[in-house]
Design an enzyme around this catalytic site. Sequence first.
Site, mmCIF file in Angstrom:
data_model
loop_
_atom_site.group_PDB
_atom_site.id
_atom_site.type_symbol
_atom_site.label_atom_id
_atom_site.label_comp_id
_atom_site.label_asym_id
_atom_site.label_seq_id
_atom_site.Cartn_x
_atom_site.Cartn_y
_atom_site.Cartn_z
ATOM 1 N N ASP A 58 0.962 -1.053 -0.015
ATOM 2 C CA ASP A 58 0.010 0.024 -0.239
ATOM 3 C C ASP A 58 1.102 1.008 0.026
ATOM 4 O O ASP A 58 1.407 1.265 1.073
ATOM 5 C CB ASP A 58 -0.919 0.196 1.377
ATOM 6 C CG ASP A 58 -1.629 1.177 1.330
ATOM 7 O OD1 ASP A 58 -2.762 1.183 0.453
ATOM 8 O OD2 ASP A 58 -2.133 1.531 2.601
ATOM 9 N N THR A 91 -3.556 5.722 -3.803
ATOM 10 C CA THR A 91 -2.093 6.648 -3.866
ATOM 11 C C THR A 91 -0.798 6.625 -4.372
ATOM 12 O O THR A 91 0.067 7.075 -4.657
ATOM 13 C CB THR A 91 -1.553 6.232 -1.880
ATOM 14 O OG1 THR A 91 -1.316 4.632 -2.019
ATOM 15 C CG2 THR A 91 -2.558 6.637 -1.118
ATOM 16 N N THR A 92 -0.741 5.170 -4.993
ATOM 17 C CA THR A 92 0.780 4.913 -5.379
ATOM 18 C C THR A 92 0.674 5.882 -6.631
ATOM 19 O O THR A 92 1.233 6.099 -7.687
ATOM 20 C CB THR A 92 0.433 3.776 -5.703
ATOM 21 O OG1 THR A 92 1.051 2.331 -4.627
ATOM 22 C CG2 THR A 92 2.170 2.963 -6.124
ATOM 23 N N ASP A 381 -9.715 0.372 1.275
ATOM 24 C CA ASP A 381 -8.467 0.600 0.308
ATOM 25 C C ASP A 381 -10.487 0.433 -0.452
ATOM 26 O O ASP A 381 -11.557 0.863 -1.859
ATOM 27 C CB ASP A 381 -7.704 -0.060 -1.196
ATOM 28 C CG ASP A 381 -6.341 0.287 -0.664
ATOM 29 O OD1 ASP A 381 -6.464 1.255 0.106
ATOM 30 O OD2 ASP A 381 -5.444 0.117 -1.300
HETATM 31 P P1 ADP Z 1 -2.643 2.415 -6.301
HETATM 32 O O1 ADP Z 1 -2.263 3.064 -4.289
HETATM 33 O O2 ADP Z 1 -2.337 4.045 -7.270
HETATM 34 O O3 ADP Z 1 -4.269 2.356 -5.858
HETATM 35 P P2 ADP Z 1 -2.722 -0.325 -6.597
HETATM 36 O O4 ADP Z 1 -1.578 -0.750 -6.155
HETATM 37 O O5 ADP Z 1 -4.207 -0.826 -6.429
HETATM 38 O O6 ADP Z 1 -1.973 1.201 -7.105
HETATM 39 O O7 ADP Z 1 -2.813 -0.153 -8.458
HETATM 40 C C1 ADP Z 1 -3.804 0.188 -8.726
HETATM 41 C C2 ADP Z 1 -3.593 -0.228 -10.358
HETATM 42 O O8 ADP Z 1 -3.827 -1.781 -10.556
HETATM 43 C C3 ADP Z 1 -4.684 0.993 -10.676
HETATM 44 O O9 ADP Z 1 -4.371 1.230 -12.541
HETATM 45 C C4 ADP Z 1 -5.803 -1.089 -11.922
HETATM 46 O O10 ADP Z 1 -6.165 -0.687 -13.328
HETATM 47 C C5 ADP Z 1 -4.265 -1.744 -11.400
HETATM 48 N N1 ADP Z 1 -5.430 -2.703 -12.183
HETATM 49 C C6 ADP Z 1 -6.082 -2.990 -10.909
HETATM 50 N N2 ADP Z 1 -6.213 -4.645 -10.878
HETATM 51 C C7 ADP Z 1 -5.431 -5.099 -12.601
HETATM 52 C C8 ADP Z 1 -5.787 -5.668 -13.028
HETATM 53 N N3 ADP Z 1 -6.513 -7.103 -12.667
HETATM 54 N N4 ADP Z 1 -5.424 -6.032 -14.435
HETATM 55 C C9 ADP Z 1 -4.635 -5.195 -14.890
HETATM 56 N N5 ADP Z 1 -4.906 -3.886 -13.840
HETATM 57 C C10 ADP Z 1 -4.959 -3.146 -12.833
HETATM 58 MG MG MG Z 2 -5.187 0.670 -4.771
#
Ligand code: ADP
Ligand code: MG
Length: 529
Positions: A58, A91-92, A381
């Site tokens: 996270d 956040t990332t 989240d």
């Molecule tokens: P953040 O802290 O930005 O939410 P995450 O590690 O939760 O970071 O990653 C979010 C990203 O992962 C988003 O761009 C989302 O579209 C992508 N994502 C989530 N599930 C999938 C999936 N099954 N295939 C491709 N991308 C995905």
């Molecule tokens: Mg996320």
Amino acid sequence: MTNQISPDNTERTVGRDAQRNNILAARVLAETVKTTLGPRGMDKMLVDNAGNIIVTNDGVTILSEMAIEHPAAKMLVEIAKTQEEEVGDGTTTAVMLAGKLLENAEKLLDQKIHPTIITRGYRLAAEKALQILPTLSAEVSSDEELSKIAQTAMTGKGAEHAKEKLSELIVQAVKIVATNGKVDLDDIKIEKRKGKSISDTKLIEGIVIDKERVSQEMPTKVINAKVALLDCAFEIKTPERETRISISSPEQLQSFMNQEEEILQAMVKRVVDSGAKVVVCQKGIDDVAQFYLAQKGIYAIRRVSRTDLQKLAKATGGKIISNLKELSEKELGFAAVVEEIKEGEEGMTYITGCKNPKAISIIIRGGTEHVIDEVERAIKDGLGDLASIVKDPKVVAGGGAVEIELSRKIKEFSQTLRGREQLAVEQFALALEFIPTTLAENAGLDPLDVLTELKVSHEGGNRNHGLNLFSGKVEDTMARGIIEPIKVKNQAISSSSEVAIMILRIDDVIAAGKPKEKRLNLSQMADYE
Ligand code: ADP
Ligand code: MG
């Protein structure tokens, strides 16, 4: 540098050096969180001075736990926190975008383009992006769609195999607490208990408190319970008393003890007279008082946290009392059932059927504390995403789809501009590509291949094509249920561009002196390059 107006140990960096330095710090931070992005992102293990370990994926947790001292880097941490507070996810993404915007700005600075022009271009591009975003969104309403949003938010966060069950639970929770298009996440209490597995995580319609009843003699279950909420101690020990009393004879001791017992009995009587069958106390409950309470068939728990007490007040409609003298029936809360239920080794108090049906709890189970903590972050989240969906029920396609489409549209927009701002708008567009390329990279795919395929797809009019990491293919992620609230992207774009602009406008950093060992080691950061 010598400086007549500031103390000797003040550090000052000006002009290009200040900018370079700030940009470097922001980039390092973005690179740090980058490897965690998306479902195939890696976790980080954080170890603090005391040896405590956090394993997480996270972004905001990583950044808040890192001891960051560089002022520009701190500003980036702030946007991660804002993102977390405003939407609870993304956040990332926000930190990565900010880092990339700054990195790209540096290229323009190297071409002797003035920061004012860059910031103006970035502002134009951000405004444009926020305008375009709604045109790329779709409305959602069904439970299934809501569950997909929660699942997208949770993927990659250590809750993989229980994802479906957890997402249903999140949807249910948010639907219960939603009122007039608003969700107060404080209405959802999260309790954690080691043992069993993640799939045993459950939703309770009521408040669960991690406390057992104080005495085995008390009933384990009270029906139609009137609940007294106390933030005063059920004791008579006070420091002054302890110092003042001196006892010289056995008779004196006996009378003292009798007196004490009488006071405690009187306290219990006040509870009994009020009609309360349950006592929830923020402070301690004396053994003697426990005995008399148990005799009266009263269920009592002690050392309950202030926040739990407040949650209970809201849930049961009771008032928190600071002095037993004020206790009367009208201050009591109500719950249909108050019961001690064993969860693992110890019991927990379940307060269900509350006056206010919007009070709910989620009890997270899992094999180890680290697992449970990460599941908690995943659930939060998901809850955050659904809370923003309740406010604005629009989603965009994930897996980098929305970023690529925005990037394409903003590049088009840059063609309509004249002057050097055009270059800045273009760099903004390029920065957005950082999200899909990183999703690919973290999954071990070739980022350039994926990027090219995405661009070709989008040129062909497939605006929802993103990288589906379940199949490893570029396809319509919206149709595959990889969807995210529009608000997550909206907030990420506006906060990342704001912070990039703010950092670019700085050309003079005046830092008050600090003890040497505490200062951020910039040479180390530079080594990183
Ligand atoms: P953040 O802290 O930005 O939410 P995450 O590690 O939760 O970071 O990653 C979010 C990203 O992962 C988003 O761009 C989302 O579209 C992508 N994502 C989530 N599930 C999938 C999936 N099954 N295939 C491709 N991308 C995905
Ligand atoms: Mg996320």
